[in-house]
Design a protein around this motif. Structure first.
Motif, PDB file in Angstrom:
ATOM      1  N   ARG A 363     -23.562  21.918  26.779  1.00 14.94           N
ATOM      2  CA  ARG A 363     -24.344  22.120  25.566  1.00 14.94           C
ATOM      3  C   ARG A 363     -24.570  20.807  24.812  1.00 14.94           C
ATOM      4  O   ARG A 363     -24.495  20.741  23.600  1.00 14.94           O
ATOM      5  CB  ARG A 363     -23.692  23.165  24.661  1.00 14.94           C
ATOM      6  N   GLY A 364     -24.779  19.742  25.553  1.00 13.28           N
ATOM      7  CA  GLY A 364     -25.073  18.447  24.958  1.00 13.28           C
ATOM      8  C   GLY A 364     -23.860  17.581  24.710  1.00 13.28           C
ATOM      9  O   GLY A 364     -24.013  16.386  24.405  1.00 13.28           O
ATOM     10  N   VAL A 365     -22.669  18.137  24.820  1.00 15.36           N
ATOM     11  CA  VAL A 365     -21.443  17.353  24.650  1.00 15.36           C
ATOM     12  C   VAL A 365     -21.083  16.745  26.000  1.00 15.36           C
ATOM     13  O   VAL A 365     -20.732  17.454  26.940  1.00 15.36           O
ATOM     14  CB  VAL A 365     -20.284  18.220  24.120  1.00 15.36           C
ATOM     15  N   SER A 366     -21.188  15.432  26.085  1.00  8.12           N
ATOM     16  CA  SER A 366     -20.973  14.746  27.362  1.00  8.12           C
ATOM     17  C   SER A 366     -19.524  14.854  27.822  1.00  8.12           C
ATOM     18  O   SER A 366     -18.598  15.048  27.022  1.00  8.12           O
ATOM     19  CB  SER A 366     -21.367  13.271  27.207  1.00  8.12           C
ATOM     20  N   VAL A 367     -19.328  14.668  29.122  1.00  6.98           N
ATOM     21  CA  VAL A 367     -17.973  14.587  29.659  1.00  6.98           C
ATOM     22  C   VAL A 367     -17.302  13.295  29.206  1.00  6.98           C
ATOM     23  O   VAL A 367     -16.080  13.163  29.298  1.00  6.98           O
ATOM     24  CB  VAL A 367     -17.977  14.659  31.204  1.00  6.98           C
ATOM     25  N   HIS A 368     -18.096  12.334  28.728  1.00  2.79           N
ATOM     26  CA  HIS A 368     -17.543  11.079  28.221  1.00  2.79           C
ATOM     27  C   HIS A 368     -17.381  11.193  26.706  1.00  2.79           C
ATOM     28  O   HIS A 368     -18.360  11.402  25.986  1.00  2.79           O
ATOM     29  CB  HIS A 368     -18.476   9.910  28.554  1.00  2.79           C
ATOM     30  N   PRO A 369     -16.174  11.087  26.177  1.00  4.25           N
ATOM     31  CA  PRO A 369     -15.927  11.306  24.747  1.00  4.25           C
ATOM     32  C   PRO A 369     -16.808  10.424  23.858  1.00  4.25           C
ATOM     33  O   PRO A 369     -16.980   9.225  24.110  1.00  4.25           O
ATOM     34  CB  PRO A 369     -14.443  10.942  24.588  1.00  4.25           C
ATOM     35  N   GLY A 370     -17.372  11.037  22.825  1.00  7.66           N
ATOM     36  CA  GLY A 370     -18.176  10.321  21.848  1.00  7.66           C
ATOM     37  C   GLY A 370     -19.637  10.188  22.199  1.00  7.66           C
ATOM     38  O   GLY A 370     -20.423   9.683  21.389  1.00  7.66           O
ATOM     39  N   LEU A 371     -20.028  10.641  23.395  1.00  9.57           N
ATOM     40  CA  LEU A 371     -21.414  10.528  23.847  1.00  9.57           C
ATOM     41  C   LEU A 371     -22.039  11.924  23.889  1.00  9.57           C
ATOM     42  O   LEU A 371     -21.416  12.873  24.384  1.00  9.57           O
ATOM     43  CB  LEU A 371     -21.460   9.880  25.229  1.00  9.57           C
ATOM     44  N   GLU A 392     -31.273  24.102  16.744  1.00  9.08           N
ATOM     45  CA  GLU A 392     -30.011  24.829  16.958  1.00  9.08           C
ATOM     46  C   GLU A 392     -29.036  23.988  17.778  1.00  9.08           C
ATOM     47  O   GLU A 392     -27.831  23.953  17.499  1.00  9.08           O
ATOM     48  CB  GLU A 392     -30.289  26.154  17.665  1.00  9.08           C
ATOM     49  N   ASP A 393     -29.561  23.290  18.782  1.00  8.75           N
ATOM     50  CA  ASP A 393     -28.708  22.390  19.566  1.00  8.75           C
ATOM     51  C   ASP A 393     -28.176  21.255  18.702  1.00  8.75           C
ATOM     52  O   ASP A 393     -27.005  20.857  18.810  1.00  8.75           O
ATOM     53  CB  ASP A 393     -29.492  21.812  20.742  1.00  8.75           C
ATOM     54  N   ALA A 394     -29.042  20.693  17.846  1.00  9.22           N
ATOM     55  CA  ALA A 394     -28.618  19.599  16.967  1.00  9.22           C
ATOM     56  C   ALA A 394     -27.531  20.065  16.006  1.00  9.22           C
ATOM     57  O   ALA A 394     -26.586  19.325  15.718  1.00  9.22           O
ATOM     58  CB  ALA A 394     -29.824  19.069  16.193  1.00  9.22           C
TER      59      ALA A 394
END
Length: 420
Positions: A363-371, A392-394
Motif C-alpha cells: 500500500r505504498g509503504v516500501s520494504v525499505h524503511p522511510g521510503l 486516500e492512498d496519500a
C-alpha cells in the motif's frame, strides 16, 4: 537555506500534491520537488484535444473536490492543468519547480538527495512520479525508412504536427485508440494496429458506466482482493473517450468509415510491416470485456431492484477479412507509437525493487524503511493512480509517516519557483 526536511516529496503532479496536503494538515514540515513544473505531464505529454475518460465528479483531490459547473462532463487538458494549479494554491503547497532529483541514497537513518539545486536531506522520502518515465519504442523503429516521421504518443499534439499523408498508429489501448480517433476526426487516413486492449461502453442503461461501477463498489476493490492480485497492476486500460460529452470508441465503426485495421505488429521486411492474424480475436476480446461489464451491471440492477431502461445487446458492426495483411509503407508519412513507457527508478539507490525494477511495497509503504511510493496504478485500488483515489492512498501514507517520523516540525508553507 536549511535543506533538511522531515519529508521530501518527489513529483509535483496530483499524487505529490495530495501527499503534501495531508502532511500539511498534520503540520509535518516537507517540500515537494518537481523536475519541470507543476502538472508537467498533463501540460506536455497530452495532445491538444485530450480530455479525461472519467467524469469530472470523480476528481476528488483531498480537500479539493471538482469545483466546476459540469460534474458529469470530462475536463479538457487545459482545464485539468488549471484544476491542479488551483489545488496547489488552495493550501499554498511548498513546491519547488525546476529541481531534478538525480540520486537518492541512504544516509544514516534518513536519505541524501542529490539534485540540480544542491543537496537535500530527508528523514522520509515519498516518490510520487508515477511509472511512465521513458517513452518506449520497439526495436523495429530503427529499421524503418527515414522519410517516415516517428512520434511517441507522449509527444503527439495534433495531426498538424505531422507531414501530409496517411498515418499509422501502433497500439490500441487508451491513448492509441483516442489518438487514432483524433486523427480520424481530423480527416486523416488512419491505419491502426490493434492489440489485446479491452474496451468499455461509455453509457449503459441510462447512466455513465463509471457511475454504475461506482455504485457497485468496483473502484473500492483493493489489489489484495482483485482476482488477478498484483497482476492487476499490469493490466491494459480499457479504451473509451470523454470527447464531445463522452462516447464509445468502437473500432469496428471506424473501419466502416475507412480506418484500416490490422492485428499486432510483428516485423518489417522490404518496405512492408508484417502483422499477426489476430485482428478478429482482439476485436472479439474487447467486445467480450465490454459485455462482461454490462452483464455485471445487469446483475446489480436486478439485485437492487433498480428501475433502469433496458438496452439491447451489442451487435458487431463490421467483421475483418480472415488472414493477416501487411502494411505498405509507401503511403505512410508518419507513425504514432502508442506502445507504453519504460519504468525507471534506477536513480533510487536502495534495495526496494524487484528483479524488474518495480517497487516492492505494501500500500505504498516500501520494504525499505522511510521510503514510500504514491500514484502508481493499482498501488492499492483502481483509483490509486488517478484523481479519484490517490488522496486516500496519500492519507494512509501520511498517517504512517506521522506515526514513525523522527520529528515533525510545524512550518509555514512557501512556494518557491526554481524553473526560471
Amino acid at each position: 537555506m536549511n535543506n533538511h526536511y522531515p519529508v521530501v516529496i518527489i513529483g509535483g503532479g496530483q499524487a505529490g500534491l495530495a501527499m503534501s496536503w495531508h502532511l500539511t494538515q498534520k503540520h509535518i514540515r516537507h517540500i515537494v520537488l518537481e523536475r519541470h513544473q507543476l502538472a508537467w505531464a498533463w501540460r506536455h505529454q497530452r495532445w491538444d484535444n485530450f480530455c479525461l475518460v472519467t467524469p469530472n465528479w470523480q476528481c476528488r483531490l483531498p480537500g479539493f473536490p471538482y469545483d466546476g459547473s459540469d460534474p458529469n462532463g470530462f475536463m479538457l487538458r487545459d482545464d485539468i492543468v488549471a484544476y491542479i494549479e488551483r489545488y496547489a494554491r488552495s493550501f499554498n503547497a511548498p513546491l519547488r519547480e525546476g529541481v531534478t532529483v538525480e540520486q537518492v541514497t541512504q544516509r544514516g537513518e534518513g536519505f541524501q538527495l542529490r539534485t540540480s539545486a544542491g543537496e537535500f536531506l530527508a528523514d522520509r522520502v515519498v516518490v510520487a512520479v508515477g511509472n511512465y518515465h521513458r517513452p518506449r519504442f520497439p526495436e523495429i523503429a530503427a529499421q524503418l525508412p527515414k522519410h517516415i516521421a516517428q512520434v511517441h504518443s507522449a509527444d503527439y499534439k495534433s495531426s498538424r504536427q505531422l507531414p501530409e499523408g496517411e498515418v499509422l498508429v501502433v497500439g490500441s489501448a487508451q491513448s492509441g485508440a483516442q489518438i487514432a480517433e483524433d486523427l480520424h476526426l481530423d480527416g486523416r487516413r488512419v491505419h491502426l494496429c490493434v492489440g489485446s486492449a479491452p474496451r468499455v461502453s461509455r453509457f449503459y442503461r441510462g447512466k455513465d458506466v463509471v457511475e454504475w461501477l461506482e455504485q457497485m463498489g468496483h473502484y473500492r476493490l483493493t489489489v489484495d482482493n482483485h482476482p488477478l492480485g498484483e497482476d492487476a497492476r499490469r493490466k491494459t486500460n480499457h479504451y473509451v473517450t470523454g470527447r464531445d460529452g463522452g462516447r464509445d470508441i468502437d473500432l469496428r465503426a471506424f473501419a466502416l468509415q475507412g480506418m484500416q485495421l490490422y492485428g499486432r505488429l510483428l516485423g518489417y521486411r522490404e518496405g512492408q510491416l508484417l502483422t499477426a492474424d489476430d485482428l478478429q480475436h482482439n476485436l472479439d476480446g474487447a467486445d467480450a470485456t465490454s459485455q462482461k461489464i454490462k452483464d455485471s451491471i445487469d446483475a446489480w440492477i436486478a439485485e437492487q431492484g433498480i428501475d433502469a431502461p433496458a438496452e439491447a445487446r451489442y451487435q458487431p458492426l463490421w467483421q475483418p477479412e480472415p488472414g493477416a495483411k501487411p502494411i505498405d509503407l509507401r503511403n505512410i508519412s508518419a507513425i504514432i507509437w502508442a506502445v507504453g513507457f519504460h519504468t525507471d527508478f534506477s536513480w533510487i539507490d536502495a534495495p526496494a525493487f524487484n528483479a524488474n525494477g518495480y517497487p516492492r511495497h505494501t500500500r505504498g509503504v516500501s520494504v525499505h524503511p522511510g521510503l514510500y511510493f504514491l500514484g502508481l496504478p493499482w498501488l492499492w485500488t483502481w483509483g490509486s493512480g488517478r484523481f479519484e483515489g490517490v488522496g486516500e492512498d496519500a492519507e494512509w501514507l501520511a498517517k504512517h509517516i506521522a506515526h514513525h517520523a523522527a520529528r515533525a516540525e510545524p512550518a509555514e508553507n512557501e512556494y518557491v519557483n526554481d524553473a526560471r
